[in-house]
Design a protein around this motif. Structure first.
Motif, short mmCIF file in Angstrom:
data_model
loop_
_atom_site.label_atom_id
_atom_site.label_comp_id
_atom_site.label_asym_id
_atom_site.label_seq_id
_atom_site.Cartn_x
_atom_site.Cartn_y
_atom_site.Cartn_z
N THR A 140 63.45 86.90 95.02
CA THR A 140 62.46 86.49 96.01
C THR A 140 61.32 85.74 95.33
O THR A 140 61.01 85.97 94.16
N ALA A 164 60.07 83.93 100.21
CA ALA A 164 60.03 85.20 100.95
C ALA A 164 58.69 85.45 101.62
O ALA A 164 58.20 86.56 101.65
N VAL A 188 65.23 86.25 104.92
CA VAL A 188 65.34 86.21 103.46
C VAL A 188 66.57 86.96 102.96
O VAL A 188 67.32 86.47 102.11
N ARG A 190 57.34 84.75 96.06
CA ARG A 190 56.12 84.88 96.86
C ARG A 190 54.88 84.41 96.11
O ARG A 190 53.87 84.11 96.73
#
Length: 206
Positions: A34, A13, A18, A36
């Motif tokens: 997600t 993401a 996404v 990150r």
């Protein structure tokens, strides 16, 4: 992870489409999250790398400290599916890479970025896809294509008509799968379902 539980599949993401991938995976019963931060990579069974701008994603992976960890997990067998820019990030070689561009690698393929042209050259086409009993509706947006494949790479789909007829646009090698097009657009979930199965099988074999 608990045996028999739904696979936990991350969607990278840092940039790109996404939400659509998260929705498709959730619809299929996967636990979609997600990704990150590095610590989030350790908690997933598989990963989707969405479309976007491959050079931007590459730089953000390095800036967020994700590149080395993802390379390690891919080498260790973590399933990954890449769409469009995600295909470029999984490729071992880029035919027209920028001087500083890097990839995560894992797929023994050579890709060409923006091979079909610019945004205005985006198009849609029905494609025969290996293992499916009816064509896939493929949406190509500034898409790459595969110019070369290694001996263990399975070609899943090729462009069927037009100036690019015969070009490779979907591949699989072990637990890695990639498409030039965007299956998250629309309601056909078969490609995502195939990746959920790949991830589930890999998870159960650990």
């Amino acid at each position: 992870m608990t045996s028999g539980a739904a696979p936990r599949i991350g969607v990278l993401a840092v940039q790109g489409d996404v939400r659509e991938h998260l929705a498709a995976l959730t619809e299929l019963g996967a636990t979609a999250v997600t990704v990150r931060r590095p610590e989030e990579v350790e908690r997933i069974d598989g990963l989707v790398i969405p479309g976007g701008e491959s050079t931007v994603i590459d730089k953000l992976l390095r800036a967020f400290g994700l590149q080395t960890l993802l390379r390690e997990r891919i080498s260790a067998g973590m399933p990954v599916y890449g769409s469009c820019a995600g295909m470029i990030l999984l490729a071992d070689r880029i035919a027209d890479a920028r001087p500083d561009q890097q990839t995560l690698g894992g797929l023994d393929i050579t890709v060409r970025r923006n091979a079909f042209g610019r945004q205005v050259d985006s198009f849609e086409q029905q494609l025969d896809f290996a293992g499916f009993d009816s064509p896939v509706h493929a949406v190509f947006i500034r898409a790459p294509w595969v110019e070369q494949t290694g001996p263990t790479v399975e070609v899943l789909a090729r462009v069927g008509e037009g100036p690019a007829a015969g070009r490779i646009v979907a591949v699989r090698q072990g637990n890695l799968m990639a498409t030039s097009f965007h299956p998250e657009v629309g309601s056909d979930r078969r490609i995502h379902a195939e990746f959920v199965t790949i991830t589930s099988n890999a998870k159960e074999s650990v």
